[in-house]
Design a protein around this motif. Structure first.
Motif, PDB file in Angstrom:
ATOM      1  N   SER A 121      39.917  20.328  31.715  1.00  0.00           N
ATOM      2  CA  SER A 121      38.920  21.014  32.525  1.00  0.00           C
ATOM      3  C   SER A 121      39.610  22.067  33.382  1.00  0.00           C
ATOM      4  N   ALA A 122      38.997  23.243  33.487  1.00  0.00           N
ATOM      5  CA  ALA A 122      39.618  24.341  34.223  1.00  0.00           C
ATOM      6  C   ALA A 122      38.561  25.217  34.875  1.00  0.00           C
ATOM      7  N   TRP A 123      39.015  26.000  35.855  1.00  0.00           N
ATOM      8  CA  TRP A 123      38.184  27.037  36.457  1.00  0.00           C
ATOM      9  C   TRP A 123      38.825  28.390  36.192  1.00  0.00           C
ATOM     10  N   TRP A 124      38.004  29.336  35.799  1.00  0.00           N
ATOM     11  CA  TRP A 124      38.439  30.717  35.615  1.00  0.00           C
ATOM     12  C   TRP A 124      37.917  31.542  36.778  1.00  0.00           C
ATOM     13  N   LEU A 125      38.825  32.143  37.528  1.00  0.00           N
ATOM     14  CA  LEU A 125      38.471  33.028  38.638  1.00  0.00           C
ATOM     15  C   LEU A 125      38.792  34.454  38.227  1.00  0.00           C
ATOM     16  N   PRO A 126      37.789  35.278  37.940  1.00  0.00           N
ATOM     17  CA  PRO A 126      38.063  36.649  37.497  1.00  0.00           C
ATOM     18  C   PRO A 126      38.542  37.533  38.635  1.00  0.00           C
ATOM     19  N   ALA A 127      39.442  38.438  38.302  1.00  0.00           N
ATOM     20  CA  ALA A 127      39.968  39.380  39.288  1.00  0.00           C
ATOM     21  C   ALA A 127      38.884  40.346  39.740  1.00  0.00           C
ATOM     22  N   GLU A 128      39.040  40.836  40.957  1.00  0.00           N
ATOM     23  CA  GLU A 128      38.150  41.869  41.488  1.00  0.00           C
ATOM     24  C   GLU A 128      38.820  43.229  41.294  1.00  0.00           C
ATOM     25  N   GLY A 129      38.062  44.197  40.791  1.00  0.00           N
ATOM     26  CA  GLY A 129      38.619  45.534  40.590  1.00  0.00           C
ATOM     27  C   GLY A 129      39.563  45.588  39.401  1.00  0.00           C
ATOM     28  N   LYS A 130      40.544  46.473  39.470  1.00  0.00           N
ATOM     29  CA  LYS A 130      41.512  46.649  38.398  1.00  0.00           C
ATOM     30  C   LYS A 130      42.352  45.384  38.219  1.00  0.00           C
ATOM     31  N   VAL A 131      42.481  44.939  36.985  1.00  0.00           N
ATOM     32  CA  VAL A 131      43.205  43.696  36.707  1.00  0.00           C
ATOM     33  C   VAL A 131      44.695  43.973  36.545  1.00  0.00           C
ATOM     34  N   GLU A 132      45.501  43.317  37.383  1.00  0.00           N
ATOM     35  CA  GLU A 132      46.952  43.446  37.308  1.00  0.00           C
ATOM     36  C   GLU A 132      47.561  42.430  36.357  1.00  0.00           C
ATOM     37  N   ALA A 133      47.078  41.188  36.430  1.00  0.00           N
ATOM     38  CA  ALA A 133      47.683  40.105  35.661  1.00  0.00           C
ATOM     39  C   ALA A 133      46.770  38.886  35.719  1.00  0.00           C
ATOM     40  N   THR A 134      47.162  37.864  34.977  1.00  0.00           N
ATOM     41  CA  THR A 134      46.490  36.567  35.025  1.00  0.00           C
ATOM     42  C   THR A 134      47.498  35.513  35.455  1.00  0.00           C
ATOM     43  N   VAL A 135      47.119  34.656  36.383  1.00  0.00           N
ATOM     44  CA  VAL A 135      47.962  33.546  36.816  1.00  0.00           C
ATOM     45  C   VAL A 135      47.408  32.246  36.248  1.00  0.00           C
ATOM     46  N   LEU A 136      48.273  31.491  35.591  1.00  0.00           N
ATOM     47  CA  LEU A 136      47.954  30.124  35.175  1.00  0.00           C
ATOM     48  C   LEU A 136      48.536  29.192  36.221  1.00  0.00           C
ATOM     49  N   PHE A 137      47.670  28.426  36.888  1.00  0.00           N
ATOM     50  CA  PHE A 137      48.077  27.609  38.036  1.00  0.00           C
ATOM     51  C   PHE A 137      48.135  26.129  37.671  1.00  0.00           C
ATOM     52  N   ALA A 138      49.323  25.527  37.884  1.00  0.00           N
ATOM     53  CA  ALA A 138      49.542  24.098  37.668  1.00  0.00           C
ATOM     54  C   ALA A 138      49.767  23.442  39.031  1.00  0.00           C
ATOM     55  N   HIS A 139      48.840  22.594  39.454  1.00  0.00           N
ATOM     56  CA  HIS A 139      48.860  22.068  40.826  1.00  0.00           C
ATOM     57  C   HIS A 139      49.775  20.851  40.987  1.00  0.00           C
ATOM     58  N   GLY A 140      49.782  20.315  42.212  1.00  0.00           N
ATOM     59  CA  GLY A 140      50.616  19.168  42.545  1.00  0.00           C
ATOM     60  C   GLY A 140      50.084  17.864  41.990  1.00  0.00           C
ATOM     61  N   ASN A 141      50.679  16.747  42.427  1.00  0.00           N
ATOM     62  CA  ASN A 141      50.436  15.471  41.742  1.00  0.00           C
ATOM     63  C   ASN A 141      49.221  14.705  42.247  1.00  0.00           C
ATOM     64  N   ALA A 142      48.555  15.180  43.286  1.00  0.00           N
ATOM     65  CA  ALA A 142      47.436  14.421  43.846  1.00  0.00           C
ATOM     66  C   ALA A 142      46.120  15.191  43.712  1.00  0.00           C
ATOM     67  N   GLU A 143      45.027  14.424  43.652  1.00  0.00           N
ATOM     68  CA  GLU A 143      43.654  14.946  43.708  1.00  0.00           C
ATOM     69  C   GLU A 143      43.309  15.783  42.477  1.00  0.00           C
ATOM     70  N   ASN A 144      42.854  17.029  42.623  1.00  0.00           N
ATOM     71  CA  ASN A 144      42.453  17.838  41.474  1.00  0.00           C
ATOM     72  C   ASN A 144      42.311  19.306  41.891  1.00  0.00           C
ATOM     73  N   ILE A 145      41.824  20.142  40.976  1.00  0.00           N
ATOM     74  CA  ILE A 145      41.769  21.581  41.259  1.00  0.00           C
ATOM     75  C   ILE A 145      40.901  21.922  42.463  1.00  0.00           C
ATOM     76  N   SER A 146      39.927  21.079  42.762  1.00  0.00           N
ATOM     77  CA  SER A 146      39.039  21.407  43.881  1.00  0.00           C
ATOM     78  C   SER A 146      39.758  21.345  45.224  1.00  0.00           C
ATOM     79  N   THR A 147      40.789  20.525  45.331  1.00  0.00           N
ATOM     80  CA  THR A 147      41.532  20.423  46.585  1.00  0.00           C
ATOM     81  C   THR A 147      42.758  21.330  46.609  1.00  0.00           C
ATOM     82  N   HIS A 148      43.121  21.874  45.455  1.00  0.00           N
ATOM     83  CA  HIS A 148      44.264  22.798  45.388  1.00  0.00           C
ATOM     84  C   HIS A 148      43.822  24.256  45.321  1.00  0.00           C
TER      85      HIS A 148
END
Length: 297
Positions: free
Chosen positions: A67-94
């Motif tokens: 499960s993932a969330w895609w957050l689109p860039a605003e304006g001109k797109v520079e790059a895409t970041v793939l984010f791997a969070h820490g060991n607790a909770e889930n993406i909603s808290t990170h």
């Protein structure tokens, strides 16, 4: 690791010997479960902080669902970041670590490892690495992102997971432009031993804690293979969870191009500081420009 302390705290009233035996048995039986503390319930969404987003489901190589969330860039797109969070909770808290990136022209894909949030399966080191690679494959397959470089950002255990995954497999993904590892640790045995040594109750089990950790997955042993991708290490000098010396050892083991950002702060407090956001955004822009220039050669 924190589970050891939790067990110790709820064991109040038990004899010291019984507590030690209980911890010993738990370590032998749980091993990797000491590293992961997933939470299934999502406590907020990007919409709660005014961000546009899309729910994404990614199929892994072994048939699981990330499960993932895609957050689109605003304006001109520079790059895409793939984010791997820490060991607790889930993406909603990170979310707080990356919510600021879209406003700077950077897409973000936040993933929950297996067993976290709405992802299927049970968390493990190799399983989480597989989830990160599945996310990289997903991004690489998006035609709309064909001309957009990818930068991987991992925090804490996510830094160790993502760093190893990229070191071993990064060449399979031509869109990869850089790697950012925030508060990563040298190896699982090292951090387990440190945590066990920090409490009088678990102090006798330092070697056992180290022994119970997965072998052959240590970032220190793999980090040199991230090169020639540019690497940014970030670490708080006052980090009580992953001591600053881990960053120093990782920097020494890494190959160029590499940079270390250090600041006066604790564990993954990086993005609470505007100056750190500026430095990281600058690294992403530079990595993206280098990637685009290499494509023209």
């Amino acid at each position: 690791m924190a589970a050891v302390f939790l067990m110790a705290s709820v064991a109040r009233g038990m004899s010291f010997l019984r507590v030690l035996v209980l911890i010993f048995v738990f370590m032998l039986s749980a091993c990797e479960s000491l590293l992961f503390f997933p939470q299934q319930q999502l406590v907020r969404s990007p919409a709660d902080v005014g961000l546009a987003y899309v729910d994404v489901r990614i199929t892994t190589a072994d048939g699981g669902t990330v499960s993932a969330w895609w957050l689109p860039a605003e304006g001109k797109v520079e790059a895409t970041v793939l984010f791997a969070h820490g060991n607790a909770e889930n993406i909603s808290t990170h979310l707080a670590s990356v919510y600021w990136l879209p406003a700077r022209g950077i897409n973000v894909l936040l993933i929950d490892y297996r067993g976290y949030g709405q992802s299927s399966g049970e968390a493990s080191v190799r399983g989480a690495q597989m989830d990160i690679l599945a996310a990289l494959q997903h991004l690489s397959a998006q035609q709309a992102l064909a001309d957009t470089p990818i930068v991987v950002l991992g925090q804490s255990i996510g830094a160790s997971l993502a760093g190893v995954a990229v070191a071993r497999n990064g060449r399979q993904y031509p869109a990869l432009a850089g790697v950012i590892l925030d508060a990563g640790f040298t190896g699982y045995a090292d951090i387990a031993k440190k945590v066990a040594a920090s409490n009088w109750l678990t102090w006798p089990f330092q070697c056992l804690a180290a022994w119970a950790m997965p072998e052959g997955e240590n970032l220190l042993d793999e980090i040199s293979a991230i090169s020639p991708l540019p690497l940014l290490l970030i670490h708080g000098r006052d980090d009580p969870v992953v001591p600053y010396r881990h960053a120093e050892r990782l920097l020494a083991a890494a190959r160029q191009p590499k940079t270390l950002i250090s600041y006066e702060g604790g564990h993954i407090q990086t993005f609470s500081r505007t100056e750190n956001r500026d430095l990281v955004a600058g690294f992403i822009r530079d990595a993206a420009e280098r990637w685009r220039a290499s494509r023209k050669q």
